[in-house]
Write a protein that holds these residues in place. Structure first.
Motif, PDB file in Angstrom:
ATOM      1  N   PHE A   1       0.815  -1.221   0.000  1.00 30.36           N
ATOM      2  CA  PHE A   1       0.000   0.000   0.000  1.00 30.36           C
ATOM      3  C   PHE A   1       0.847   1.268   0.000  1.00 30.36           C
ATOM      4  CE2 PHE A   1      -3.973  -1.994   0.420  1.00 30.36           C
ATOM      5  CZ  PHE A   1      -4.968  -1.037   0.474  1.00 30.36           C
ATOM      6  N   ASN A   2       2.163   1.124  -0.243  1.00 27.49           N
ATOM      7  CA  ASN A   2       3.056   2.281  -0.203  1.00 27.49           C
ATOM      8  C   ASN A   2       3.068   2.971   1.155  1.00 27.49           C
ATOM      9  OD1 ASN A   2       4.796   3.022  -2.174  1.00 27.49           O
ATOM     10  ND2 ASN A   2       3.161   3.718  -3.557  1.00 27.49           N
ATOM     11  N   LEU A   3       3.148   2.142   2.202  1.00 26.04           N
ATOM     12  CA  LEU A   3       3.095   2.710   3.548  1.00 26.04           C
ATOM     13  C   LEU A   3       4.409   2.480   4.279  1.00 26.04           C
ATOM     14  CD1 LEU A   3      -0.435   1.398   4.581  1.00 26.04           C
ATOM     15  CD2 LEU A   3       0.155   3.668   3.727  1.00 26.04           C
ATOM     16  N   ALA A   4       4.781   3.462   5.096  1.00 30.85           N
ATOM     17  CA  ALA A   4       5.941   3.284   5.967  1.00 30.85           C
ATOM     18  C   ALA A   4       5.386   3.003   7.352  1.00 30.85           C
ATOM     19  CB  ALA A   4       6.762   4.555   5.986  1.00 30.85           C
ATOM     20  N   SER A   5       5.842   1.922   7.991  1.00 35.66           N
ATOM     21  CA  SER A   5       5.265   1.643   9.308  1.00 35.66           C
ATOM     22  C   SER A   5       6.330   1.149  10.271  1.00 35.66           C
ATOM     23  CB  SER A   5       4.153   0.604   9.194  1.00 35.66           C
ATOM     24  OG  SER A   5       4.696  -0.678   9.166  1.00 35.66           O
ATOM     25  N   GLU A   6       6.081   1.418  11.520  1.00 35.57           N
ATOM     26  CA  GLU A   6       7.001   1.015  12.591  1.00 35.57           C
ATOM     27  C   GLU A   6       6.167   0.351  13.674  1.00 35.57           C
ATOM     28  OE1 GLU A   6      10.791   0.795  13.887  1.00 35.57           O
ATOM     29  OE2 GLU A   6      10.298   2.067  12.165  1.00 35.57           O
ATOM     30  N   ARG A   7       6.624  -0.821  14.134  1.00 36.66           N
ATOM     31  CA  ARG A   7       5.892  -1.512  15.199  1.00 36.66           C
ATOM     32  C   ARG A   7       6.070  -0.737  16.510  1.00 36.66           C
ATOM     33  NH1 ARG A   7       6.576  -7.938  16.416  1.00 36.66           N
ATOM     34  NH2 ARG A   7       5.443  -8.179  14.466  1.00 36.66           N
ATOM     35  N   MET A   8       4.950  -0.536  17.216  1.00 34.97           N
ATOM     36  CA  MET A   8       5.024   0.312  18.400  1.00 34.97           C
ATOM     37  C   MET A   8       5.005  -0.497  19.692  1.00 34.97           C
ATOM     38  SD  MET A   8       2.840   3.737  18.480  1.00 34.97           S
ATOM     39  CE  MET A   8       1.360   3.168  19.229  1.00 34.97           C
ATOM     40  N   MET A   9       4.010  -1.358  19.829  1.00 34.50           N
ATOM     41  CA  MET A   9       3.925  -2.192  21.035  1.00 34.50           C
ATOM     42  C   MET A   9       2.873  -3.278  20.825  1.00 34.50           C
ATOM     43  SD  MET A   9       1.862   0.236  23.606  1.00 34.50           S
ATOM     44  CE  MET A   9       0.391   1.057  23.065  1.00 34.50           C
ATOM     45  N   GLU A  10       2.801  -4.187  21.780  1.00 31.56           N
ATOM     46  CA  GLU A  10       1.869  -5.306  21.649  1.00 31.56           C
ATOM     47  C   GLU A  10       0.418  -4.864  21.807  1.00 31.56           C
ATOM     48  OE1 GLU A  10       3.027  -8.206  24.515  1.00 31.56           O
ATOM     49  OE2 GLU A  10       4.720  -8.887  23.296  1.00 31.56           O
ATOM     50  N   ASN A  11      -0.457  -5.617  21.150  1.00 30.43           N
ATOM     51  CA  ASN A  11      -1.891  -5.377  21.261  1.00 30.43           C
ATOM     52  C   ASN A  11      -2.577  -6.741  21.400  1.00 30.43           C
ATOM     53  OD1 ASN A  11      -4.564  -4.583  20.992  1.00 30.43           O
ATOM     54  ND2 ASN A  11      -4.441  -4.470  18.747  1.00 30.43           N
ATOM     55  N   PRO A  12      -2.645  -7.279  22.625  1.00 33.09           N
ATOM     56  CA  PRO A  12      -3.229  -8.621  22.794  1.00 33.09           C
ATOM     57  C   PRO A  12      -4.755  -8.583  22.738  1.00 33.09           C
ATOM     58  CG  PRO A  12      -2.000  -7.876  24.750  1.00 33.09           C
ATOM     59  CD  PRO A  12      -2.195  -6.689  23.884  1.00 33.09           C
ATOM     60  N   LEU A  13      -5.342  -9.467  21.954  1.00 29.41           N
ATOM     61  CA  LEU A  13      -6.807  -9.574  21.926  1.00 29.41           C
ATOM     62  C   LEU A  13      -7.227 -10.680  22.890  1.00 29.41           C
ATOM     63  CD1 LEU A  13      -7.737  -9.351  18.112  1.00 29.41           C
ATOM     64  CD2 LEU A  13      -7.262  -7.522  19.737  1.00 29.41           C
ATOM     65  N   VAL A  14      -8.200 -10.351  23.720  1.00 30.60           N
ATOM     66  CA  VAL A  14      -8.629 -11.316  24.735  1.00 30.60           C
ATOM     67  C   VAL A  14     -10.121 -11.614  24.613  1.00 30.60           C
ATOM     68  CG1 VAL A  14      -6.841 -10.718  26.438  1.00 30.60           C
ATOM     69  CG2 VAL A  14      -8.958  -9.393  26.375  1.00 30.60           C
ATOM     70  N   VAL A  15     -10.518 -12.773  25.126  1.00 30.99           N
ATOM     71  CA  VAL A  15     -11.939 -13.127  25.133  1.00 30.99           C
ATOM     72  C   VAL A  15     -12.534 -12.580  26.439  1.00 30.99           C
ATOM     73  CG1 VAL A  15     -13.615 -15.016  25.044  1.00 30.99           C
ATOM     74  CG2 VAL A  15     -11.409 -15.253  23.879  1.00 30.99           C
ATOM     75  N   ILE A  16     -13.587 -11.782  26.303  1.00 31.13           N
ATOM     76  CA  ILE A  16     -14.207 -11.241  27.521  1.00 31.13           C
ATOM     77  C   ILE A  16     -15.624 -11.804  27.703  1.00 31.13           C
ATOM     78  CG2 ILE A  16     -12.894  -9.093  27.699  1.00 31.13           C
ATOM     79  CD1 ILE A  16     -15.328  -7.674  26.361  1.00 31.13           C
TER      80      ILE A  16
END
Ligand code: PGA
Length: 301
Positions: free
Chosen positions: A154-169
């Motif tokens: 997609f012609n994007l520049a990206s940098e990983r920032m931090m974790e994003n855990p998905l949880v079952v609620i």
């Protein structure tokens, strides 16, 4: 005709001191270099600017007029340098940030800290889902975007920032609350309260479920994490959301995280911009700030 700022500076200094020698001293040049530049300026303009009167070099009438304009140009140039310095000091400017609905939980807090530190910077914040963010990026709209994994190609520049855990609620009173190692199979018959199509969270869940050969039998669709949490709390079904959105409700005992196998589903937040869009000093400053500060607002990287 090509006139340089340097020529105007030299002319101004000679006019002020009425002397080549004194102007040369002020500008750290040699006297012949100064006299040569004035000669060149007179040739370029076709106007006699200075005339000798004894030991003094004084302005001709035309020279006096040209000096007035030169001072104006030099003043504007010095104002320009001042403005550049000011902008580089990051104290003012405008920043356009767009964030995924889910990322808004921590980004607003990061922005509050940023605005407190840099009150002269105006911020426009747009909160929307992943599909709309990609559209905005395509049109070079925001300076920076905070979202899940951006798509390739997609012609994007990206940098990983931090974790994003998905949880079952689930609601705190759910029969599986507090149980360990809950097999995925035990939640097969549950109803799921899901985000809308176009949501990055929804996308990730669907890919995860597909990989585990799991089909949600019954789903309710909602456009925001807030409504999902309310619905889950009311017992309408289970939810799968970013753990960054549910801390207060978990602490307050209104919701619980079910320890279902293959969860948390680990994703990452990214800071994304369109390739080819130059970061303004303010955008660069915010980029550094959020990379450093964001983990503090969600309790760890
Ligand atoms: P969303 O954000 O589910 O609110 O769209 C998460 C993401 O971009 O992955």
């Amino acid at each position: 005709m090509h006139l340089s700022l340097r020529q105007l500076q030299i002319f101004s200094a000679v006019a002020q001191h009425e002397s080549y020698t004194r102007a040369a001293e002020q500008l750290h040049m040699t006297q012949p270099a100064v006299s040569m530049q004035i000669k060149q300026l007179e040739e370029d303009t076709g106007i006699a600017l200075l005339q000798r009167q004894g030991r003094r070099m004084i302005l001709t009438a035309a020279g006096a007029e040209i000096l007035g304009y030169s001072k104006g140009v030099l003043q504007s140039y010095s104002d320009l340098l001042g403005a550049i310095d000011h902008l580089k000091s990051y104290k003012q400017g405008h920043l356009m940030v767009s964030v995924a609905t889910t990322a808004n939980y921590f980004v607003t807090r990061v922005l509050a800290a940023f605005s407190k530190k840099y009150p002269g910077i105006n911020v426009t914040l747009d909160v929307t889902n992943r599909a709309k963010l990609l559209h905005q990026l395509e049109n070079f709209e925001p300076d920076l975007v905070v979202m899940g994994e951006p798509p390739k190609g997609f012609n994007l520049a990206s940098e990983r920032m931090m974790e994003n855990p998905l949880v079952v609620i689930a609601s705190a009173t759910h029969p599986l609350a507090g149980k360990k190692k809950i097999p995925l199979d035990s939640i097969r018959s549950e109803r799921f309260v899901m985000r809308e199509q176009g949501s990055g969270t929804r996308d990730a869940i669907e890919r995860h479920m597909l990989a585990h050969d799991f089909t949600c039998n019954s789903t309710l669709e909602m456009r925001s994490n807030e409504t999902i949490k309310h619905a889950v709390e009311a017992g309408l079904g289970l939810g799968i959301v970013s753990s960054h959105t549910v801390q207060p409700e978990i602490l307050a005992g209104q919701l619980c995280i079910l320890r279902v196998q293959s969860f948390p589903l680990l994703r990452h937040w990214h800071i994304v911009s369109r390739k080819g869009k130059r970061h303004s000093p303010v955008a660069q400053l915010f980029y550094e700030f959020i990379m450093e500060e964001a983990p503090k607002f969600v309790g760890g990287r």
